[in-house]
Enzyme design. Structure first.
Site, PDB file in Angstrom:
ATOM      1  N   ASP A   9       7.542  58.857  -3.478  1.00 23.76           N
ATOM      2  CA  ASP A   9       7.030  59.330  -2.205  1.00 23.76           C
ATOM      3  C   ASP A   9       5.705  58.593  -1.988  1.00 23.76           C
ATOM      4  OD1 ASP A   9       6.959  62.682  -0.754  1.00 23.76           O
ATOM      5  OD2 ASP A   9       6.459  60.707   0.065  1.00 23.76           O
TER       6      ASP A   9
HETATM    7  C1  GLC Z   1       5.353  61.796   3.203  1.00 22.71           C
HETATM    8  C2  GLC Z   1       6.512  62.698   2.849  1.00 22.71           C
HETATM    9  C3  GLC Z   1       7.834  61.985   2.765  1.00 22.71           C
HETATM   10  C4  GLC Z   1       7.841  60.819   3.751  1.00 22.71           C
HETATM   11  C5  GLC Z   1       6.827  59.821   3.261  1.00 22.71           C
HETATM   12  C6  GLC Z   1       6.702  58.639   4.234  1.00 22.71           C
HETATM   13  O1  GLC Z   1       4.203  62.185   2.512  1.00 22.71           O
HETATM   14  O2  GLC Z   1       6.352  63.525   1.699  1.00 22.71           O
HETATM   15  O3  GLC Z   1       8.866  62.934   3.067  1.00 22.71           O
HETATM   16  O4  GLC Z   1       9.131  60.235   3.811  1.00 22.71           O
HETATM   17  O5  GLC Z   1       5.540  60.404   3.043  1.00 22.71           O
HETATM   18  O6  GLC Z   1       6.132  59.071   5.423  1.00 22.71           O
END
Ligand code: GLC
Length: 752
Positions: A266
């Site tokens: 993430d």
């Molecule tokens: C965010 C989220 C994730 C998302 C990623 C990109 O913090 O936790 O679900 O896809 O970052 O935006």
């Protein structure tokens, strides 16, 4: 020749030495160590500011992430965009007068509420097509974490409290997305059960609950839909960060389930307490959004032996095998103009079919004599919420509100009240732009909830004179990074309670019905007010066609067929998990606590003490009262079920039941199959959902026989003694049901 054509011609020429699926070995031999390290780290913008997760300005503005290109080897950059409700990209690009809108699809809980895998797969196809046509290679969804507790801020992005529903719906969406030649990236693997301190909280969960509840949905989806990617979660699982958790990322995901795609983190940078080589060694291939320092760290780790070359090469190979599948590698000429009209129709159909009718004393469907006028209360009737906030939002062209939706179906709203609210919405939006808390960065991503306003009794009486009914919209907004409060978020505010009381008093005096529409991605308290109103429709956040979808149901154009995929408790404290869930947490006061560096329940760690007793598994087994049970949903018609016919052959249970529409209007019915396992041995829930199916639209009097299959392995429980799945021998009660508390027929079958 346009700049873009020159670029694509150049890319095509350069890609002559392309990375073909069959010469990846040669390619790897010719890559330098530096190139290998770079391929495992995303390319965040130079001016990337932490906290603007999912926001980069290369290639497609507002897409989430970019991977490293090696032109001399024909390796292009690839692009990922959020999210589970549609393509999240900026609608505005500097120096470009055109707007780039994407379709706002229903949120995950609404899609699951359809219990219709075929419909969800169609949504996936449309979502995948927009990903493709806007020039992205991966869409970062679906979200497949479990609704462990109603207070989790991201429940709107997840499907259910039940792993089987989660697995079926997630599989359908991934298949739909990937049928378009782009990749899905199901997330957040695993046990991302709360948003409070999500980057570091240790999600402590028993081995059995991990397998039976938190991984089961991911497992079904990986085995049946073969996602190109998986996103590892921010949190720890039993003490080890998910993004360097070998048990999760290699032993289970790859060795047991056969996953052969890439795992990406993430969106987070270098973690002081997580050496990047540990991530690579454990099976996390790609660091997103990617910082240069992480490349240096990989090179240093290789050089001093902390990261074996074989581990580095394993991830590089996975990246190359992934890249050769992408549209960007294939030089797909994306149009940037997907068929959004067609997709709007799909999102409307899915939103309508996911809505759940919780109460109806006959007030619905509303008469549409063409002369009907409704008094429409609640700010969000006029500022209808398409979806949640944060990375999971979509920049849509327009959200259809309730006024437009009703008007399109011949129902007018009383002019004075409409004027009051519409003027207030304009004022509140402007005021919010200067008032909003800068720490709530994601409020810029999606529709924040505007504060409710008080409507006096005098005003209500004035409106009641010309209205044949009242509709009150109660809305809730939520998003990543923060969990929901109990007071005023799970429960109604005093102002909302007063509004319901006043409107009901006035309209019931005149024998006029009061209908409540809930525009929320999350569960709210209902018992304290539901007896005051005539009908309640859970509309979720049904996507950009919201007002139209609600009107479809309220007017009876579509008979509601959605059912709840999570239990609605009387009180949030009734959930076993609430004892171990952060409540009314103030992240700013916590900073002081953090200095003491000691374990803090619900903050530095969360003990999933309830184990497998999540949702109906708890309420049903412990015979607890609920407001609305798992699987509950009313229709405008009624259905009768035949006795179920259950046969066991070659380790497969076949369950068939005939459903008859015994009412006066057309409708669809969702039949759930629960199984009660034989007594003795491990403690087990009273019953567990093992199959479900939905009829086609049945006209009054029509019937359909539904046939569902349950593999013997689907009946297994996880044994912590043998560290594996076990199917107990004995008599299994197979129940066909309209919801967890409404069993219509049972058959018993012996399994050895
Ligand atoms: C965010 C989220 C994730 C998302 C990623 C990109 O913090 O936790 O679900 O896809 O970052 O935006």
């Amino acid at each position: 020749m346009s700049k873009r054509m020159i670029l694509s011609l150049l890319t095509a020429v350069l890609s002559l030495g392309t990375v073909m699926a069959d010469n990846i070995d040669e390619m790897m031999k010719s890559m330098t160590l530096e190139e290998k390290a770079r391929l495992l780290v995303g390319v965040a913008d130079e001016d990337y500011e932490p906290g603007t997760a999912g926001h980069q300005k290369q290639f497609v503005y507002g897409a989430a992430g970019v991977t490293y290109a090696i032109p001399r080897l024909g390796i292009p950059s690839t692009l990922s965009c959020d999210g589970p409700a549609g393509v999240h990209i900026d609608s505005v690009r500097p120096g470009d007068s055109r707007r780039y809108f994407a379709t706002g699809f229903p949120i995950a809980s609404c899609l699951a509420g359809t219990w219709n895998a075929e419909l969800v797969e169609n949504v996936g196809k449309a979502m995948g097509n927009e990903t493709l046509e806007y020039g992205c290679d991966i869409i970062l969804g679906p979200g497949m974490n479990i609704h462990r507790n109603p207070l989790c801020g991201r429940n709107f992005e997840y499907y259910s409290e039940d792993p089987y529903v989660t697995g079926v719906i997630g599989t359908a969406l991934v298949k739909g997305i990937q049928s378009q030649g782009v990749g899905a990236c199901p997330k957040h693997y695993a046990v991302n059960s709360q948003e409070t301190e999500r980057f570091s909280v240790d999600e402590q969960v028993s081995e059995r609950a991990l397998h039976e509840i938190y991984l089961r949905g991911f497992e079904k989806m990986v085995r049946e839909a073969h996602p190109w990617c998986i996103m590892s979660a921010y949190n720890r699982v039993n003490g080890v960060y998910a993004q360097c958790n070998k048990l999760l990322l290699t032993d289970i995901l790859r060795d047991d389930w056969g996953f052969n795609g890439i795992v990406m983190t993430d969106w987070i940078g270098k973690r002081a307490d997580l050496p990047v080589e540990e991530a690579v060694k454990s099976g996390n291939d790609l660091m997103m959004p990617g910082y240069p320092v992480q490349i240096e760290d990989i090179l240093a780790a290789v050089k001093d032996g902390r990261l074996p070359m074989a581990d580095l090469d394993r991830s590089v190979r996975r990246m190359l095998e992934f890249i050769v599948k992408t549209p960007r590698y294939k030089n797909y000429r994306f149009s940037e103009s997907p068929d959004r009209a067609a997709h709007a129709a799909i999102t409307r159909q899915a939103g309508t079919e996911g809505m759940v009718l919780l109460k109806n004393n006959g007030a619905l469907p509303m008469a549409t004599t063409g002369k009907d006028t409704i008094a429409l209360f609640g700010v969000n009737s006029y500022d209808f919420l398409s979806g949640g906030v944060g990375s999971g939002c979509v920049n849509v062209e327009k959200v259809v509100d309730m006024v437009s939706g009703l008007k399109a179906q011949g129902i007018a709203t009383t002019p004075t009240l409409t004027d009051i609210y519409q003027k207030y919405v304009q004022y509140a939006r402007v005021k919010l732009m200067v008032d909003k808390n800068p720490l709530m960065w994601f409020l810029d991503q999606g529709q924040p909830k505007l504060d409710e306003i008080e409507i006096t009794e005098r005003c209500i009486r004035h409106e009641a004179q010309e209205a044949s009914a009242a509709i009150i919209t109660i809305a809730r907004q939520a998003g990543e990074g923060i969990d929901r409060q109990i007071d005023g978020e799970f429960t109604l505010t005093d102002l909302e309670q007063t509004m319901i009381q006043r409107v009901s008093d006035v309209f019931h005096e005149q024998n006029k019905p009061v209908i409540v529409v809930i525009n929320s991605g999350s569960v709210i308290e209902t018992v304290s007010w539901r007896d005051k109103v005539d009908a309640i429709l859970m509309a979720w956040q049904p996507g950009q066609e919201g007002g139209n979808a609600v009107a479809d149901v309220l007017t009876g154009k579509v008979s509601p067929s959605g059912k709840l995929t999570m239990t609605w408790p009387v009180s949030v404290y009734d959930h076993w998990s609430t004892r171990n869930f952060p409540q009314d947490y103030d992240m700013y006061s916590y900073q002081r606590l953090r200095q003491r560096n000691r374990p803090i329940k619900g903050i530095t760690y969360t003990n999933h003490e309830e184990g497998i007793y999540v949702g109906y598994r708890y309420f049903d087994t412990y015979k607890k009262q609920v407001a609305y049970p798992f699987g509950f949903g009313l229709s405008y018609t009624t259905f009768a079920y035949s006795r179920p016919n259950v046969k066991l052959r070659n380790d497969v249970l076949t369950v068939s039941v005939t459903v008859t529409n015994t009412g006066k209007t057309a409708g669809k019915e969702v039949v759930q199959v629960y199984v009660h396992a034989p007594e003795g041995g491990m403690d087990k829930p009273e019953k567990e959902l093992r199959a479900f199916a939905k009829t086609r639209l049945l006209q009054a009097g029509e019937k359909e026989t539904l046939t569902m299959e349950i593999r013997k392995s689907d009946l297994a429980s996880w044994s912590e003694a043998s560290h594996g799945w076990e199917v107990a021998s004995g008599d299994y009660d197979v129940m066909v049901a309209a919801n967890a508390n409404d069993v219509r027929g049972t058959a018993t079958v012996k399994i050895k």
